[in-house]
Motif scaffolding. Sequence first.
Motif, PDB file in Angstrom:
ATOM      1  N   UNK A  20       0.853  -1.192   0.000  1.00 56.27           N
ATOM      2  CA  UNK A  20       0.000   0.000   0.000  1.00 56.27           C
ATOM      3  C   UNK A  20       0.882   1.233   0.000  1.00 56.27           C
ATOM      4  N   UNK A  21       0.442   2.259  -0.696  1.00 57.03           N
ATOM      5  CA  UNK A  21       1.240   3.483  -0.731  1.00 57.03           C
ATOM      6  C   UNK A  21       0.328   4.692  -0.514  1.00 57.03           C
ATOM      7  N   UNK A  22       0.027   4.993   0.757  1.00 56.49           N
ATOM      8  CA  UNK A  22      -0.857   6.130   1.041  1.00 56.49           C
ATOM      9  C   UNK A  22      -0.168   7.451   0.697  1.00 56.49           C
ATOM     10  N   UNK A  23      -0.983   8.513   0.499  1.00 59.31           N
ATOM     11  CA  UNK A  23      -0.387   9.805   0.157  1.00 59.31           C
ATOM     12  C   UNK A  23      -0.517  10.809   1.290  1.00 59.31           C
ATOM     13  N   UNK A  81      -3.173   1.448   8.811  1.00 60.43           N
ATOM     14  CA  UNK A  81      -2.565   0.666   9.892  1.00 60.43           C
ATOM     15  C   UNK A  81      -3.614   0.226  10.896  1.00 60.43           C
ATOM     16  N   UNK A  82      -4.576   1.106  11.149  1.00 63.02           N
ATOM     17  CA  UNK A  82      -5.631   0.763  12.105  1.00 63.02           C
ATOM     18  C   UNK A  82      -6.518  -0.326  11.528  1.00 63.02           C
ATOM     19  N   UNK A 138       6.637   6.287   1.739  1.00 61.52           N
ATOM     20  CA  UNK A 138       7.441   7.095   0.813  1.00 61.52           C
ATOM     21  C   UNK A 138       6.646   8.069  -0.035  1.00 61.52           C
ATOM     22  N   UNK A 139       5.329   7.922  -0.095  1.00 57.38           N
ATOM     23  CA  UNK A 139       4.528   8.822  -0.937  1.00 57.38           C
ATOM     24  C   UNK A 139       3.893   9.956  -0.150  1.00 57.38           C
ATOM     25  N   UNK A 140       4.289  10.160   1.089  1.00 53.95           N
ATOM     26  CA  UNK A 140       3.642  11.167   1.942  1.00 53.95           C
ATOM     27  C   UNK A 140       4.531  12.408   2.047  1.00 53.95           C
ATOM     28  N   UNK A 141       4.127  13.468   1.354  1.00 53.40           N
ATOM     29  CA  UNK A 141       4.950  14.688   1.284  1.00 53.40           C
ATOM     30  C   UNK A 141       5.160  15.296   2.672  1.00 53.40           C
ATOM     31  N   UNK A 149      -2.872  10.769   7.435  1.00 56.54           N
ATOM     32  CA  UNK A 149      -4.173  10.259   7.871  1.00 56.54           C
ATOM     33  C   UNK A 149      -4.468   8.903   7.226  1.00 56.54           C
ATOM     34  N   UNK A 150      -4.223   8.848   5.914  1.00 54.86           N
ATOM     35  CA  UNK A 150      -4.464   7.575   5.207  1.00 54.86           C
ATOM     36  C   UNK A 150      -3.593   6.464   5.772  1.00 54.86           C
ATOM     37  N   UNK A 151      -2.337   6.796   6.035  1.00 57.13           N
ATOM     38  CA  UNK A 151      -1.423   5.782   6.548  1.00 57.13           C
ATOM     39  C   UNK A 151      -1.900   5.263   7.900  1.00 57.13           C
TER      40      UNK A 151
END
Lengths: 288, 806
Positions: A9-12, A21-22, A55-58, A15-17
């Motif tokens: 998975x690659x969240x951006x 995980x939850x 890695x995709x979370x600015x 919050x998504x991450x």
Amino acid sequence: MIPGQFAYHRPSSIEQAVRLLADLGDEARPLAGGHSLIPMMKLRMAAPEHLIDLGGIADLKGIRDRGASIIIGAMTTQNELIHSDLLAAKLPIIRETSLLIADPQIRYVGTLGGNVANGDPGNDMPALMMCLDAAYHVAGPSGNRTIKARDFYEGAYFTALQEGEIVTSVEIPVPPAGHGYAYEKLKRKIGDYATAAAAVVLSFSGGKVATCAIGLTNVSETPLLAEEAAEILIGTALDPASIAKAVSAAEAITAPASDGRGPADYRTKMAGVMLSRALQRAARRAAA
Amino acid sequence: MNDMTPTREQREAQLQGMGCKRKRVEDIRFTQGKGNYVDDIKLPGMLYGDFVRSSHAHARIKGIDASKALALPGVIAVLTAEELKGLNLAWMPTLAGDMQMVLADGKVLFQNQEVAFVVAEDRYTAADAIELVEVEYEELPVLVDPWKAMAPDAPVLREDIKDKTEGAHGRREHYNHIFKWQVGDRPGTDEAFARADVTIKETFYYHRTHPCPLETCAALASFDKVKGELTLWGTFQAPHVVRTVASLLSKIPESKIHVIAPDIGGGFGNKVGVYPGYVCAIVASIVTGRPVKWVEDRMENLSTTSFARDYHMTTELAATKDGRITAMRVHVLADHGAFDACADPSKWPAGFMNICTGSYDIPVAHLTVDGVYTNKAPGGVAYRCSFRVTEAVYAIERAIEVLAQKLGMDSVDLRMKNFIRREQFPYQSALGWEYDSGDYYMAMQKALDAVGYKELRAEQARKREAFKRGETRELMGIGVSFFTEIVGAGPSKNCDILGVAMFDSCEIRVHPTGSAIARMGTKTQGQGHETTYAQIIATEIGIPADDIMVEEGNTDTAPYGLGTYGSRSTPVAGAAIAMAARKIKAKAQMIAAYLLEVHEDDLEWDVDRFQVKGLPEKFKTMKDIAWVAYNAPPPGMEPGLEAVSYYDPPNMTYPFGAYICVMDIDVDTGVAKTRRFYALDDCGTRINPMIIEGQVHGGLTEAFAVAMGQEIDYDEAGNVKGASFMDFFLPTAVETPYWETDYTVTPSPHHPIGAKGVGESPHVGGVPCFSNAVNDAFAFLGSTHIQMPHDPWRIWKAAERLGLHQ
């Protein structure tokens, strides 16, 4: 050396991450640079069913100057730490330590957040963060919180992170101008973890040690803050006798494993040698 | 002749023959990622195999349940010893005359031993499936310490032979004993020791380590049921031997087995033996009717396929008080692991350990080697050396230092005093070898002059004083080694592998337009054969090296040969090349004589042509001759221009060298820094100086690795430690010292071009040189020997024992 099956998975966003995980629970692991997790997966010592690539979370990137402190995004790579002018000016020990981590290829990918959050006593940054009295900003299912580096490490791979939490940034108080610093690391070869290493940050006032903090790497289940050793040095001129006393105090709190780097007694002594050398080098760099 | 006519020098330069620093032609593909290794080969319908391995060092197998693995989609088969027994392949013969389990038969004898072979549609499924094979073990007492192997109550390891009192190499004295090998004159040696002014005795442990090629071992087997033919691609240093062994084991005729060794990414002895992975890939292909690939990973490589060394060498020297060595006595306790799978010529259970009298004229000597079984991986290969020669040279070169220390002499003076003198060659050694040629004194002197030896000793003396005064925590060590290698196995009178004599071969075909192909029985793994072999041919028959293609590794096209290891390619195959080339040259001379209408004796060879003596403008080049050879040969002569030579060398070759190392040791951390390393090699005639230099750099780097930290160690439970790059010391460019190389040239008198081989010399000479430097640093404090590997903690412990940390 082939990992088991997993979903990627690659969240951006953070919050998504956190949500992923939850939702995915126990079987999910966050992935930063991957230099600890992926080898563990290849050895099948870890077999997460889901990898959450951060890695995709600015918002997890970047180094920001807050005046009294510097905030470093968790996904900042060691290579970025090395090339930061801000860190070079205000926190040069970070560059010195980063240059002793693994090799350039790994430093392009390895991150500060991954290094501090994994709880591996072999990592270099945790002891340094304890020495610098850094704080880790954490996001999780029950909101955000901050944990001091000095309160973070509980055992090998055990940290104060709760289930579903990730380290989002590291905040480091800027030491006073004119401070002395050194990170001394003994290792068998490029790419190796420390046989023993010591981080020292100190300052002088009127020829006497005014402040001193000492961190020790890879000589116990967790990184160590050598408080008594530092205490011994306060008010001294860093004379050989005081250094020897501090070294003894630091050695006393170590409990290294015997491994390919050497037996425990050797590694304890090396913690002392690294500390002694770090103190002397830090002193040479400090303003009197 | 006009101005465009190339001069003799230009013609010579164009050949790029012997002595030329020709760039490696194979590097064009390697540096572009265009090499073709076993794992690059993909066949339609190919399956992948992976091993279930033992977690225990010694255990009985109570049961293997593969049902869950077989139920995993994509799993085709799971082989165990029971399946292999049907084909009589549960065990296989080793090169050393022992038998080795292919898959664990009733018990396991070392950690990571092969227990079952899972075959699946892809390597991911195979890796998942091995986790699902359930093996029930009953643990047995573990034997790790070879010194306890022959104790009356030692655990019985090899139940298959526990009552056998005769082994492949004579009487076995205990159920864990493999052989006792004795060479030399025992009473004469005893007598010389009894009469000696001075004697020394020290046990040098040459620790267990492992060759570490970049490419691990691999095989791809494809059995064609219709034709009954087996094609086997693999990382084979000796493809023809593999074909012969495969035929003997499988009963498939040798003509129907095609063994192909494609590009190989380093061997260093690791790829000489036959491993369970090869056998299982073949069996799996026969069983499934599909190609099966097996590639080991790094941990499998380091922990299972062929370790090196593991010799405990109790070494004694006797001497007169003025330093004349009168006798040598060596006893070796050899830890062979669970099976005797040494890759030595079959009659030599301890390889050429009897070269241990080294470069010295020692009148009498005696050597005993006891091989024992332990619960460790099998092997005992010659890691970048000829068979057991690094061990032998380590023993003598350490012993020389210890003797010098006792005599109060500089070890260089002791060496000089005892060297075999130039006029003594060919020299018969006390332990049975005939050294071909050497000029040891000159080589040693050149090395001493090059490094400024006397000044180094003076500097060391000053540093020692400063150390005693507490002004420095650094000690300086000067390591010297002088080695004699024994390579080029070997003469059929004393060398064979499973009865196959150790000749080698070359077939050269000159094409009509004057280019050529040479096919060889050897197999390069990075040595640069494609480059250097062509240079020999270029010089011999005058065809530019760039027009000569060298091909190795395909048993269908290459003439039978024994492969590449033990620095045998140049001494044996290099000679075969010269001999084949000379056959071509002889025929070419007849053709040239015919064309020039003169008698053959009126012709002389000049670089690339035959010319009429005294009339250089009357000539025929090899290129001219090649066309005529095919299309208009002299009446009565067969067309064509090709030759084959099988060369059985009359003797080994004996390269030698003088190495000097300067080291600075931090006694507080045990960190040793190599300040300087000088290596003088004499490998006889030099074919390509650049490749020699590269070989020396590589061999020294591996010597540095082994001496300074590289080991395969076991804990008391038989768990293998350090079998990954986290711990196994493979130096990077950062750790590797700078190498200074030098040479002398003493050609081999019995070799057609005088070449001796060089690939392994630097390893053989390098290890004792590093070790001598470390030991020399502490010698003034009364220390006689510090065991390898010299990693920082062990050096620190040595300093601790000497009281340097108080």
